[in-house]
Design an enzyme around this catalytic site. Structure first.
Site, PDB file in Angstrom:
ATOM      1  N   ASN A   1      52.723  61.657   0.041  1.00  0.00           N
ATOM      2  CA  ASN A   1      52.278  60.754   1.001  1.00  0.00           C
ATOM      3  C   ASN A   1      52.538  61.209   2.503  1.00  0.00           C
ATOM      4  O   ASN A   1      51.912  60.957   3.278  1.00  0.00           O
ATOM      5  CB  ASN A   1      53.097  59.451   0.652  1.00  0.00           C
ATOM      6  CG  ASN A   1      52.610  58.474  -0.435  1.00  0.00           C
ATOM      7  OD1 ASN A   1      51.223  58.744  -0.763  1.00  0.00           O
ATOM      8  ND2 ASN A   1      53.274  57.705  -1.003  1.00  0.00           N
TER       9      ASN A   1
ATOM     10  N   PHE B   1      60.374  51.116   2.572  1.00  0.00           N
ATOM     11  CA  PHE B   1      59.231  51.319   1.693  1.00  0.00           C
ATOM     12  C   PHE B   1      58.273  52.189   2.486  1.00  0.00           C
ATOM     13  O   PHE B   1      57.979  51.999   3.640  1.00  0.00           O
ATOM     14  CB  PHE B   1      58.622  49.880   1.679  1.00  0.00           C
ATOM     15  CG  PHE B   1      59.647  49.101   0.682  1.00  0.00           C
ATOM     16  CD1 PHE B   1      59.723  48.927  -0.738  1.00  0.00           C
ATOM     17  CD2 PHE B   1      60.720  48.357   1.603  1.00  0.00           C
ATOM     18  CE1 PHE B   1      60.499  48.097  -1.291  1.00  0.00           C
ATOM     19  CE2 PHE B   1      61.589  47.732   0.793  1.00  0.00           C
ATOM     20  CZ  PHE B   1      61.574  47.408  -0.327  1.00  0.00           C
ATOM     21  N   GLU B   2      57.588  53.215   1.544  1.00  0.00           N
ATOM     22  CA  GLU B   2      56.903  54.129   2.391  1.00  0.00           C
ATOM     23  C   GLU B   2      55.436  53.643   2.611  1.00  0.00           C
ATOM     24  O   GLU B   2      54.863  54.432   3.518  1.00  0.00           O
ATOM     25  CB  GLU B   2      56.491  55.377   1.386  1.00  0.00           C
ATOM     26  CG  GLU B   2      55.773  54.890   0.138  1.00  0.00           C
ATOM     27  CD  GLU B   2      56.254  55.780  -1.239  1.00  0.00           C
ATOM     28  OE1 GLU B   2      55.589  57.027  -0.923  1.00  0.00           O
ATOM     29  OE2 GLU B   2      56.958  55.424  -1.930  1.00  0.00           O
ATOM     30  N   ASN B   3      55.119  52.691   2.545  1.00  0.00           N
ATOM     31  CA  ASN B   3      53.883  51.750   3.126  1.00  0.00           C
ATOM     32  C   ASN B   3      54.137  51.297   4.510  1.00  0.00           C
ATOM     33  O   ASN B   3      53.320  51.001   5.159  1.00  0.00           O
ATOM     34  CB  ASN B   3      53.520  50.630   2.207  1.00  0.00           C
ATOM     35  CG  ASN B   3      54.656  49.427   2.234  1.00  0.00           C
ATOM     36  OD1 ASN B   3      55.510  49.771   2.537  1.00  0.00           O
ATOM     37  ND2 ASN B   3      54.146  48.329   1.540  1.00  0.00           N
TER      38      ASN B   3
ATOM     39  N   MET C   1      53.250  54.584   7.694  1.00  0.00           N
ATOM     40  CA  MET C   1      53.915  55.368   6.743  1.00  0.00           C
ATOM     41  C   MET C   1      54.566  56.374   7.469  1.00  0.00           C
ATOM     42  O   MET C   1      55.656  56.817   7.006  1.00  0.00           O
ATOM     43  CB  MET C   1      52.793  55.972   5.877  1.00  0.00           C
ATOM     44  CG  MET C   1      53.466  56.656   4.809  1.00  0.00           C
ATOM     45  SD  MET C   1      52.266  56.740   3.174  1.00  0.00           S
ATOM     46  CE  MET C   1      50.962  57.627   3.882  1.00  0.00           C
TER      47      MET C   1
END
Lengths: 310, 248
Positions: free
Chosen positions: A111, B49-51, B81
């Site tokens: 990510n 939270f990676e979002n 992110m």
């Protein structure tokens, strides 16, 4: 770049996909992780039977799986492809493991590295350094990642090559007809992906007057001059959630998991929900009014007003 | 037992969170572990939270994903992110959780591809943020379904780095796996970076854990039974996941 008029930008989703997603291009979508995934746009890509696409996105939560299963993709550039709530994505597995319905190339990212790749392109530089992925096997398989000796410190670092998508599709809560878009909630990699792309398609829950957007400029995540097309599609991200509009349709992810275990079952699913459906409006009719209504915001939580006066 | 295995794992994961920790929460069971820790011993923990979401209070409803509506309502901050990953890379994240399909002797994790019993390659979803969490958090905790084939001596693909030469110097020296919480046991790591049995869950034995591990697993002389969830921990878990979607 020639100045685009307002009327050219506001169009149907069908037209936006037809004009800006030709065969063979790279498409970034699903950039906010599990929310605001442009499923309506993905379904339109499938209906128009686009071919040889490169799909770019961090996790995509079943959207890429559907496009892969429909045979539209030749390559995926992603950190994770699956069903977040349920686990594996079967079309992705079939494509990688057995070349069904066609062989699929994959560039494995994390990510962070995919966010850095889009950020590099958004900054206009060819790569960015990072410490992530050190010690991992990712460097051996992804040509967009390399190890190098950093200037100034001399330490060994990872370099992430910039990714400039041909087109980025962004889901927004609201936008004006010029493509200026308000997005709130978790942003994921959306702002960078929009800046990194050659074209941006905005899919908005609602089109509002420019003065609404101008009243709250900190919320304008996508400035309209970057946008090539804007389409108004209510419930365009279903089954993923859009904050302030509707919740996640968890049942849909469960059903998809069950209904796509075999290729044959997937083909039935695809016909029932995508290719046998004209557009998002008809999709929602098929879903049923009760189910659609049950997903709507149950309790509003308005932000306090901010004074932009002077 | 008046609790489920998943409840035991959630409570065990929750105890890894220290008060004041900045926690990269991840998905599935750790989502609930964060809620348990916040409501019991670690009220000052902050969730990343990676979002793009930061939270100083747990979400008010069960989350199926980190981007569900209830995780956004009342958040401390909604960012990109990259901004969350930046906190990780700076060294501001004290603990991260992740899942994996395979964990090896030195805590290296594979969630990219495995071989089935016939030798055929099975493609898994991939890293997501797992590699980033493993590489860059100060400590990380992995959760695993304990089966012999999931605990090989050496994973053939390192999705997320555990201990190895990359921990000898530089930025990655600051981190590494602190524990692997499996469905049978809790493994921890020696100063040399080798896994050993720290505790075995009620209902299993040391022998069972060793027999189901793919290398000769060291057993700590102090190895004991994993502490079961307390009444308070169970109350939080069941209040949060009343239908047992994650914790059945």
């Amino acid at each position: 770049m020639a100045k685009k008029s307002q009327t050219e930008k506001l169009c149907s989703l069908e037209e936006a996909i037809s004009r800006f997603v030709p065969d063979g291009v790279s498409v970034a979508m699903g950039l906010q992780l599990e929310s605001m995934i442009p499923f309506a746009a993905g379904h339109e890509i499938i209906r128009q039977d686009k071919r040889d696409l490169t799909l770019i996105g961090p996790i995509s939560d079943i959207l890429f799986d559907q496009i892969i299963g429909a045979g539209c993709a030749k390559k995926v550039v992603a950190a994770w492809v699956g069903n977040v709530m349920m686990g594996s994505a079967y079309n992705f597995r079939r494509a990688i493991e057995d070349g069904i319905p066609r062989c699929l190339e994959i560039a494995d990212h994390t990510n962070f590295t995919i966010a850095l790749a889009l950020h590099a392109a958004a900054l206009g530089v060819p790569f960015l350094p990072t410490y992530t992925a050190g010690g991992s096997s990712l460097f051996s398989r992804n040509h967009g990642l390399a190890e190098f000796e950093a200037p100034f410190t001399g330490e060994k670092m990872g370099a992430v090559r910039a990714i400039s998508p041909d087109v980025t599709i962004v889901q927004a809560q609201r936008a004006d007809a010029f493509g200026n878009a308000h997005v709130w909630g978790n942003l994921g990699a959306s702002p960078d992906a929009a800046r990194a792309a050659k074209h941006v398609i905005v899919v908005a829950e609602e089109i509002v007057e420019p003065k609404v957007i101008a009243s709250d400029p900190n919320r304008t995540v996508i400035p309209g001059f970057l946008v090539s097309a804007i389409a108004e599609v209510p419930f365009g991200a279903h089954p993923s959630p859009v904050q302030g509009f509707y919740n996640r349709d968890n049942e849909c992810y469960r059903e998809y998991h069950k209904a796509t275990k075999t290729r044959q079952e997937f083909e039935t699913w695809l016909h029932d929900w995508v290719t046998g459906v004209k557009d998002r409006k008809e999709f929602l009719q098929r879903l049923g009014e009760d189910r659609v209504n049950s997903l709507k915001v149950r309790k509003h939580a308005w932000s306090a007003r901010a004074d932009f006066g002077n | 037992m008046d609790y489920t295995l998943s409840e035991l794992m959630v409570a065990t994961a929750a105890r890894e969170i220290h008060d004041g920790d900045v926690v990269f929460v991840g998905m599935r069971l750790p989502l609930i572990a964060y809620v348990v820790a916040k409501n019991t011993h670690a009220p000052q923990a902050v969730g990343v939270f990676e979002n793009g979401v930061l939270r100083s209070t747990p979400a008010r409803e069960l989350l199926f994903t980190m981007s569900d509506g209830p995780n956004i309502t009342g958040a401390l901050s909604c960012l990109s992110m990259l901004e969350c990953m930046a906190l990780l890379q700076q060294g501001r994240v004290s603990l991260g959780f992740l899942g994996a399909a395979e964990v090896d002797r030195h805590g290296n994790l594979n969630s990219t591809e495995v071989q089935d019993s016939s030798g055929k390659m099975v493609r898994l979803p991939g890293s997501g943020g797992a590699c980033d969490i493993a590489a860059l958090s100060k400590r990380f905790v992995a959760l695993l379904d304990h089966q012999k084939f999931r605990l090989p001596e050496k994973v053939h693909y390192i999705t997320s780095p555990g201990y190895g030469p990359w921990r000898d110097s530089g930025r990655l020296k600051e981190g590494g796996p602190a524990a692997v919480i499996t469905t049978k046991a809790v493994l921890r790591f020696s100063p040399q970076g080798e896994a050993y049995l720290h505790s075995y869950h009620p209902g299993t034995t040391v022998e069972d854990v060793v027999a189901n591990t793919g290398w000769p697993l060291e057993v700590s002389p102090e190895a004991r039974e994993t502490k079961p969830p307390t009444k308070q921990e169970l109350r939080v878990i069941r209040n949060y996941d009343p239908k047992g979607f994650w914790t059945k």
